[in-house]
Design a protein around this motif. Structure first.
Motif, short mmCIF file in Angstrom:
data_model
loop_
_atom_site.label_atom_id
_atom_site.label_comp_id
_atom_site.label_asym_id
_atom_site.label_seq_id
_atom_site.Cartn_x
_atom_site.Cartn_y
_atom_site.Cartn_z
N GLN A 275 1.02 -9.33 11.29
CA GLN A 275 2.35 -8.83 11.01
C GLN A 275 2.34 -7.36 10.61
OE1 GLN A 275 4.33 -11.38 8.15
NE2 GLN A 275 3.54 -13.24 9.09
N GLU A 276 1.18 -6.74 10.71
CA GLU A 276 1.04 -5.34 10.32
C GLU A 276 0.85 -4.46 11.55
OE1 GLU A 276 -1.04 -5.70 5.93
OE2 GLU A 276 -2.31 -5.71 7.70
N LYS A 277 1.20 -3.20 11.40
CA LYS A 277 0.99 -2.21 12.44
C LYS A 277 0.17 -1.05 11.89
CE LYS A 277 5.39 0.18 11.57
NZ LYS A 277 6.67 0.65 12.16
N GLU A 278 -0.51 -0.36 12.76
CA GLU A 278 -1.35 0.76 12.36
C GLU A 278 -0.58 2.07 12.46
OE1 GLU A 278 -4.98 0.97 14.49
OE2 GLU A 278 -5.90 -0.69 13.41
N ILE A 279 -0.78 2.92 11.47
CA ILE A 279 -0.18 4.26 11.45
C ILE A 279 -1.27 5.26 11.10
CG2 ILE A 279 1.44 5.78 10.23
CD1 ILE A 279 3.35 3.49 9.98
N LEU A 280 -1.25 6.38 11.78
CA LEU A 280 -2.23 7.44 11.53
C LEU A 280 -1.58 8.56 10.73
CD1 LEU A 280 -5.19 8.21 12.19
CD2 LEU A 280 -4.30 9.52 14.11
N LEU A 281 -2.16 8.87 9.60
CA LEU A 281 -1.67 9.95 8.74
C LEU A 281 -2.65 11.11 8.77
CD1 LEU A 281 -0.42 8.19 5.45
CD2 LEU A 281 0.98 9.42 7.10
#
Length: 225
Positions: A147-153
């Motif tokens: 249920q999670e998504k990846e984000i790049l910071l």
């Protein structure tokens, strides 16, 4: 016999159309036209392979393999599939599903060309369910990881002593830190790259505003993977 050829090619075109529409609606590099070509030509080559085995049958009962030409489609289509697999600058891989759908379209064409109409139709239905419906169900009812998504910071900070505080404050916003990379810049600043996990329903813009409030961050760049 000729009407069977047209029937096979027609069915392969319809099934290829279904696969192509799914990719087209998602704006993928391999869309409607490519899927149609793959499915129809795979069907055509399978028909030619089967028919030629009997048309050009050798004397003394030495027969050709009816599917020898069709067998080369599976390996040959791999070159086309490899062309849509991309490695991004952030080390993430994209295009694997599209490459698999190309391989699947070829398989559907082969099945239709060999006369397995019901099996081919069932395969297309299961393909669409696997790509469209199943991921949605898993996101709603599956474990937390699905249920999670990846984000790049990508952050720039001016004081290296604030890095620990910044990472801790990032994690306080219902964010899971998966990977971090820190690099010293020539401007006496530090570059921090974080790969984080957030809930699928959480907008990327909300993550941006939450992280932007943290003191010590000079600039921020965010990318949804």
């Amino acid at each position: 016999m000729e009407h069977q050829f047209f029937l096979k090619l027609g069915i392969s075109a319809i099934l290829g159309l279904i696969i192509g529409l799914e990719r087209e609606l998602k704006r993928k590099p391999v869309g409607l036209k490519t899927s149609l070509v793959i499915c129809i030509v795979s069907c055509l080559l399978t028909i030619v392979s089967i028919e030629s085995a009997y048309v050009f049958e050798k004397p003394d009962h030495i027969t050709m393999d009816p599917l020898r030409l069709a067998a080369q489609i599976v390996s040959g289509i791999g070159f086309l599939g490899a062309g849509v697999i991309l490695r991004r600058g952030n080390d993430s891989i994209s295009g694997l599903t599209t490459a698999a759908m190309i391989w699947g379209a070829a398989g559907i064409g082969i099945a239709v060309g060999a006369g397995f109409f019901l099996e081919a139709m069932t395969g297309v239905i299961l393909l669409i369910i696997s790509v469209e419906l199943l991921p949605l169900i898993l996101r709603l009812l599956g474990p937390k990881q699905l249920q999670e998504k990846e984000i790049l910071l990508r952050l720039k900070v001016s004081d290296q002593h604030n890095i620990t505080d910044i990472t801790n404050q990032v994690k306080e916003n219902d964010i899971t830190l998966k990977h971090i990379r820190i690099k010293d810049l020539d401007t006496n600043e530090q570059f921090i790259q974080m790969k984080i996990l957030v809930h699928q329903k959480k907008p990327t813009t909300d993550v941006y505003y939450e992280v932007r409030k943290i003191e010590g961050i000079r600039s921020i760049e965010i990318e949804s993977l």
